[in-house]
Design an enzyme around this catalytic site. Structure first.
Site, PDB file in Angstrom:
ATOM      1  N   HIS A 110       0.814  -1.220   0.000  1.00 27.72           N
ATOM      2  CA  HIS A 110       0.000   0.000   0.000  1.00 27.72           C
ATOM      3  C   HIS A 110       0.849   1.272   0.000  1.00 27.72           C
ATOM      4  O   HIS A 110       0.350   2.353  -0.303  1.00 27.72           O
ATOM      5  CB  HIS A 110      -0.999   0.006   1.163  1.00 27.72           C
ATOM      6  CG  HIS A 110      -0.415   0.336   2.506  1.00 27.72           C
ATOM      7  ND1 HIS A 110      -0.009  -0.630   3.408  1.00 27.72           N
ATOM      8  CD2 HIS A 110      -0.186   1.512   3.123  1.00 27.72           C
ATOM      9  CE1 HIS A 110       0.436  -0.056   4.502  1.00 27.72           C
ATOM     10  NE2 HIS A 110       0.333   1.245   4.365  1.00 27.72           N
ATOM     11  N   ASP A 165       0.238  -7.578   1.629  1.00 20.08           N
ATOM     12  CA  ASP A 165       0.728  -6.206   1.736  1.00 20.08           C
ATOM     13  C   ASP A 165       2.258  -6.129   1.744  1.00 20.08           C
ATOM     14  O   ASP A 165       2.844  -5.305   2.425  1.00 20.08           O
ATOM     15  CB  ASP A 165       0.169  -5.523   2.992  1.00 20.08           C
ATOM     16  CG  ASP A 165       0.190  -4.001   2.868  1.00 20.08           C
ATOM     17  OD1 ASP A 165       0.251  -3.488   1.731  1.00 20.08           O
ATOM     18  OD2 ASP A 165       0.158  -3.313   3.918  1.00 20.08           O
ATOM     19  N   SER A 193       4.708   2.763   7.835  1.00 20.86           N
ATOM     20  CA  SER A 193       4.403   1.588   7.018  1.00 20.86           C
ATOM     21  C   SER A 193       5.601   1.171   6.185  1.00 20.86           C
ATOM     22  O   SER A 193       6.206   1.994   5.497  1.00 20.86           O
ATOM     23  CB  SER A 193       3.235   1.884   6.077  1.00 20.86           C
ATOM     24  OG  SER A 193       2.030   1.895   6.776  1.00 20.86           O
TER      25      SER A 193
END
Length: 476
Positions: free
Chosen positions: A125, A155, A229
């Protein structure tokens, strides 16, 4: 047209992810924070910490972090999008010249895991849809990154950079993590620069979070904020135990950390990354070849067992690993490799995280009696051509639903592509449609969708979801 109940769960995904978009993401849980009243503070004079107490040096993570931080990078992605002043699609098509190009930028983190080849792990993402990705190293160098591949369902994404004097992190065996182990998160929260936070492992094997794909998360109270992230979660030896991927805050991700952070275990990330590198950006997954449903009280009474959770086999497909192992309709799968299976979604999550060469032991109840079944996994097709299913679907390609949509409550198959002028296009199928049901037979995934066309129906009708709208589509 009815709006599906999954809309809220899908929107809440933006609140969960730790990625930070410079063009702000408005998620459904965002609320205005109440301002705290200003008060005057009298701060005491702070004394410097001693270097040693009783001749014993004060403990510090600094030596370990000196080895770790050079391997953690900042990831900057850019995406070109066309923006129209009209919300109505009719006017957007009528006045295409009024659309403008805008650059969306987002920030995240990454981890160098192979210095010689310049391989970097990050989250899917973080770089999803990017036209251009660059990486800034801890020493200040900014380099263009080459996209190798990504897997939306876990992911995980892999990039490559070309540079000398790179430093990589060694990957630990994340299966050895225990609740209470100390961990440190390193990343680029809110784009302010490389930042280190610490905490403990709060839980392992965490799953069931809405909209987050196949799940086996490490939960930690180390602060993970937007921009973290793709960054590193390391143990006190400086080894990579996880890739930070999500945080939760009921006020929305931009409200910051409340001690609920989630990381993808290093063992899972390693396996996915190896597939992406070795299979030209493709992840190959296996399947048992069964269709299941949750064990509820009604089914439990019919089967003469207690409703303590499980996945009830409704069909074992011919030639599948499950059929070859002797699984049959009515069997209740309660555990896989010792891991409790409390329903259909738990079994699908377990299945999606296994490698193709895995051998699995299933705990099964059959006629109320326990038994164990051992089986492997057969590779599941990534997609099927519509012409192989029914001539009326020629020109369309069907694929499994992404795990994020399944975890948001959807069941069915995805229309991956539709060739222009094909029979499928004439029947008004569009890429991105989700086929939820069909009069050809009940189905929940690609295998059962195909099996439903063993005898092709004279009249074919789909119930589809397009965007946030549901409707019925006759196929001629």
């Amino acid at each position: 047209m009815a709006s599906p109940r999954t809309t809220l769960l899908t929107l809440s995904l933006a609140a969960a992810f730790g990625g930070f978009a410079a063009t702000a993401v408005r998620d459904v849980f965002d609320r205005d924070a109440e301002a705290a009243p200003a008060t005057a503070l009298t701060l005491p004079t702070a004394a410097a910490l001693p270097a040693a107490v009783g001749g014993t040096p004060m403990p510090s993570l600094a030596p370990m972090l000196a080895r770790v931080t050079p391997a953690v990078v900042s990831v900057h992605s850019k995406q070109r999008v066309r923006v129209s002043p009209f919300a109505d699609p009719f006017f957007r098509q009528l006045f295409p010249d009024l659309t403008q190009e805008r650059i969306n930028e987002s920030l995240g983190s990454g981890v160098i895991v192979d210095a010689q080849r310049g391989l970097i792990l990050t989250n899917h993402h973080v770089i999803e849809g990017a036209d251009q990705v660059s990486v800034t190293l801890a020493d200040g160098r900014t380099l263009a990154a080459e996209f190798i591949g990504s897997d939306p369902d876990t992911d995980i994404a892999v990039m490559r950079i070309k540079a000398d004097k790179l430093q990589a992190l060694a990957l630990a065996n994340s299966d050895g993590l225990r609740v209470g182990d100390f961990v440190v998160a390193v990343g680029n929260p809110f784009g302010i620069g490389q930042t280190v936070t610490s905490g403990i492992v709060s839980a392992v094997g965490r799953s069931g979070l809405p909209g987050l794909g196949y799940q086996n998360f490490i939960q930690t109270d180390a602060s993970i904020n937007p921009g973290n992230s793709g960054g590193a979660l390391v143990n006190i030896n400086g080894e990579l135990v996880g890739i930070n991927t999500a945080s939760f805050n009921p006020r929305g991700s931009m409200a910051g950390n409340i001690g609920l952070g989630f990381a993808i275990p290093a063992n899972l990330a390693r396996g996915i990354a190896e597939q992406l590198v070795n299979n030209k950006g493709v992840v190959r997954r296996g399947t048992f070849g069964v269709e299941t449903q949750d064990l509820d009280e009604r089914l439990a009474r019919a089967l003469g067992i207690s409703a303590d959770g499980g996945a009830v086999v409704t069909r074992a497909f011919a030639g599948s690993a499950a059929a070859q192992a002797g699984l049959r309709a009515g069997d209740v799968i309660t555990a896989a490799n010792g891991q409790r299976i409390n329903g259909r979604d738990a079994l699908r999550n377990f299945e999606g995280l296994q490698s193709l060469d895995s051998r699995v032991t299933l705990d099964v109840l059959r006629d109320g009696k326990p038994l164990r079944v051992q089986l492997g996994l057969k590779e599941q097709p990534r997609s099927i051509a519509g012409a192989d299913v029914d001539p009326r679907l020629a020109g369309a390609t069907f694929a499994e639903l992404p795990a994020s949509l399944r975890n948001a409550g959807l069941s069915g198959v995805l229309v991956e592509s539709v060739a222009r002028g094909s029979r499928a296009a004439q029947n008004r199928l569009q890429p991105g449609d989700v086929i939820l049901a069909s009069n050809a037979g009940a189905f929940s995934d690609l295998a059962s969708f195909r099996a439903g066309f063993t005898q092709q129906p004279a009249d074919l009708i789909f119930r589809i979801m397009r965007g946030n709208q549901q409707g019925v589509l006759p196929v001629r």
